[in-house]
Write an enzyme that holds these catalytic residues in place. Sequence first.
Site, mmCIF file in Angstrom:
data_model
loop_
_atom_site.group_PDB
_atom_site.id
_atom_site.type_symbol
_atom_site.label_atom_id
_atom_site.label_comp_id
_atom_site.label_asym_id
_atom_site.label_seq_id
_atom_site.Cartn_x
_atom_site.Cartn_y
_atom_site.Cartn_z
ATOM 1 N N TYR A 5 21.379 63.060 -19.949
ATOM 2 C CA TYR A 5 20.299 62.902 -20.049
ATOM 3 C C TYR A 5 19.573 62.068 -21.082
ATOM 4 O O TYR A 5 18.936 61.443 -20.888
ATOM 5 C CB TYR A 5 19.633 63.943 -20.954
HETATM 6 P P1 NAD Z 1 9.289 70.681 -24.291
HETATM 7 O O1 NAD Z 1 10.264 70.646 -22.659
HETATM 8 O O2 NAD Z 1 8.813 71.228 -25.181
HETATM 9 O O3 NAD Z 1 8.668 69.151 -23.552
HETATM 10 C C1 NAD Z 1 7.619 68.368 -22.057
HETATM 11 C C2 NAD Z 1 6.799 68.489 -21.422
HETATM 12 O O4 NAD Z 1 6.536 68.190 -20.519
HETATM 13 C C3 NAD Z 1 6.681 70.017 -20.461
HETATM 14 O O5 NAD Z 1 5.877 71.320 -21.662
HETATM 15 C C4 NAD Z 1 6.445 69.801 -19.652
HETATM 16 O O6 NAD Z 1 6.088 71.074 -19.122
HETATM 17 C C5 NAD Z 1 6.331 68.432 -19.216
HETATM 18 N N1 NAD Z 1 6.180 68.166 -17.444
HETATM 19 C C6 NAD Z 1 7.884 67.424 -17.407
HETATM 20 N N2 NAD Z 1 7.741 67.370 -16.338
HETATM 21 C C7 NAD Z 1 6.149 66.421 -16.429
HETATM 22 C C8 NAD Z 1 5.881 66.163 -15.217
HETATM 23 N N3 NAD Z 1 6.532 65.516 -14.201
HETATM 24 N N4 NAD Z 1 4.614 65.431 -14.773
HETATM 25 C C9 NAD Z 1 3.752 66.370 -15.973
HETATM 26 N N5 NAD Z 1 4.367 67.276 -17.152
HETATM 27 C C10 NAD Z 1 5.651 67.045 -17.264
HETATM 28 O O7 NAD Z 1 9.973 68.889 -24.493
HETATM 29 P P2 NAD Z 1 9.992 68.877 -26.065
HETATM 30 O O8 NAD Z 1 11.113 68.927 -27.311
HETATM 31 O O9 NAD Z 1 8.778 69.063 -26.702
HETATM 32 O O10 NAD Z 1 10.193 66.996 -26.316
HETATM 33 C C11 NAD Z 1 9.627 65.800 -26.117
HETATM 34 C C12 NAD Z 1 9.370 64.764 -26.022
HETATM 35 O O11 NAD Z 1 10.354 64.219 -27.134
HETATM 36 C C13 NAD Z 1 10.376 64.265 -24.348
HETATM 37 O O12 NAD Z 1 10.543 63.828 -24.045
HETATM 38 C C14 NAD Z 1 11.820 64.776 -24.818
HETATM 39 O O13 NAD Z 1 13.176 64.453 -24.068
HETATM 40 C C15 NAD Z 1 11.916 63.803 -25.991
HETATM 41 N N6 NAD Z 1 13.071 64.285 -27.425
HETATM 42 C C16 NAD Z 1 12.720 65.453 -28.084
HETATM 43 C C17 NAD Z 1 13.861 65.815 -28.851
HETATM 44 C C18 NAD Z 1 13.567 67.040 -29.354
HETATM 45 O O14 NAD Z 1 14.362 67.361 -30.248
HETATM 46 N N7 NAD Z 1 12.631 67.813 -28.880
HETATM 47 C C19 NAD Z 1 14.508 64.750 -29.365
HETATM 48 C C20 NAD Z 1 14.640 63.926 -28.251
HETATM 49 C C21 NAD Z 1 13.655 63.115 -27.922
#
Ligand code: NAD
Length: 318
Positions: free
Chosen positions: A149
């Site tokens: 990841y």
């Molecule tokens: P999440 O899974 O809740 O949201 C991601 C969304 O992206 C999902 O709803 C999914 O359906 C959508 N998605 C994935 N692939 C797709 C595609 N090919 N086309 C269209 N939609 C697509 O995750 P989150 O926790 O809200 O994370 C959001 C972002 O922040 C991500 O990029 C994640 O890597 C990054 N991030 C999150 C955290 C955290 O603590 N939550 C920490 C560091 C980085």
Amino acid sequence: MRYVVTGAAGFIGSSVCDVLLEGGHEVVGIDCFTDYYPRAIKESNLARARAVPAFRFVELDLAEADVTSIAGDSDGVFHLAAQPGVRESWGAQFATYVRDGILATQRVLEAARAGGGKRVVYASSSSVYGNAERLPAAETATLRPISPYGISKHAGEELCSAYAAGFGVPAVTLRYFTVYGPRQRPDMAFHRFIKSALTGTPIRLHGDGSQSRDFTFVADAVTATVSAMTRGTPGAVYNIGGGARWTVREILGAIGRITGRTLNLLQTDAQPGDVRHTEADTTKARRELGYSPKSDVMSGLAEQVAWTRRALASGVLD
Ligand code: NAD
């Protein structure tokens, strides 16, 4: 302004949509409802935005559909769509991280380029550091991700740099440090801990609980994200952390106090890919984005507990 938010049905993306709409902006939300967790939860995340006339939702898969005209019509793209989660990223599932993390990011950057160099705010992660050699980690620290990841997020960052250097796409990268609060993903620790506490089911604890994280309340992460669109330096990277480091054991104690429940812990092995400690040096974000996290962990946890109670009562979570 009119902004595009990818991953709009997710935890952080839906929260970004709500804040942009409250600020009077038009928002085009994009998501394809990957099956990582149930669509019903994502639909519930989206409900508030869907009720606002300035919001338009487009269900499409960024790894396949062309978003050039959507991006071209906007003032900038908040790119939050990806396949998240450290532990699931080993083995055959890595293909999903490549597709939804790396390929989708490259396609968003192509669309931003074709649209005349639209601004992109890219959601990266503290996972790019791996076990940082010094804490708090500054953006200049050596990147040694220890999970597939983390490698996928690092690749996305490198793509942002390449499109900035090659085509002048003004991309800004944010490295979020463990975000928590209402709507947190079901695979994340606070979500699992709080739900187990409220439903009286055992809590699986990976490792001995002495691992620590710089936890970031979602409202603070969203404020930084919105600010990065207008104030971030093109090509720059910013750490976004909550400002206090807690061990997992300390968090479990706090959840016990807030819920008034005795927690039933089942200790299991530490998981490959999980780093020992994280802590963000946020000097740069404070200076350039005006970032100033407002939430302390106890009040943020209390908000997440209240949200979990409501989601359980309404059947969004079971
Ligand atoms: P999440 O899974 O809740 O949201 C991601 C969304 O992206 C999902 O709803 C999914 O359906 C959508 N998605 C994935 N692939 C797709 C595609 N090919 N086309 C269209 N939609 C697509 O995750 P989150 O926790 O809200 O994370 C959001 C972002 O922040 C991500 O990029 C994640 O890597 C990054 N991030 C999150 C955290 C955290 O603590 N939550 C920490 C560091 C980085």
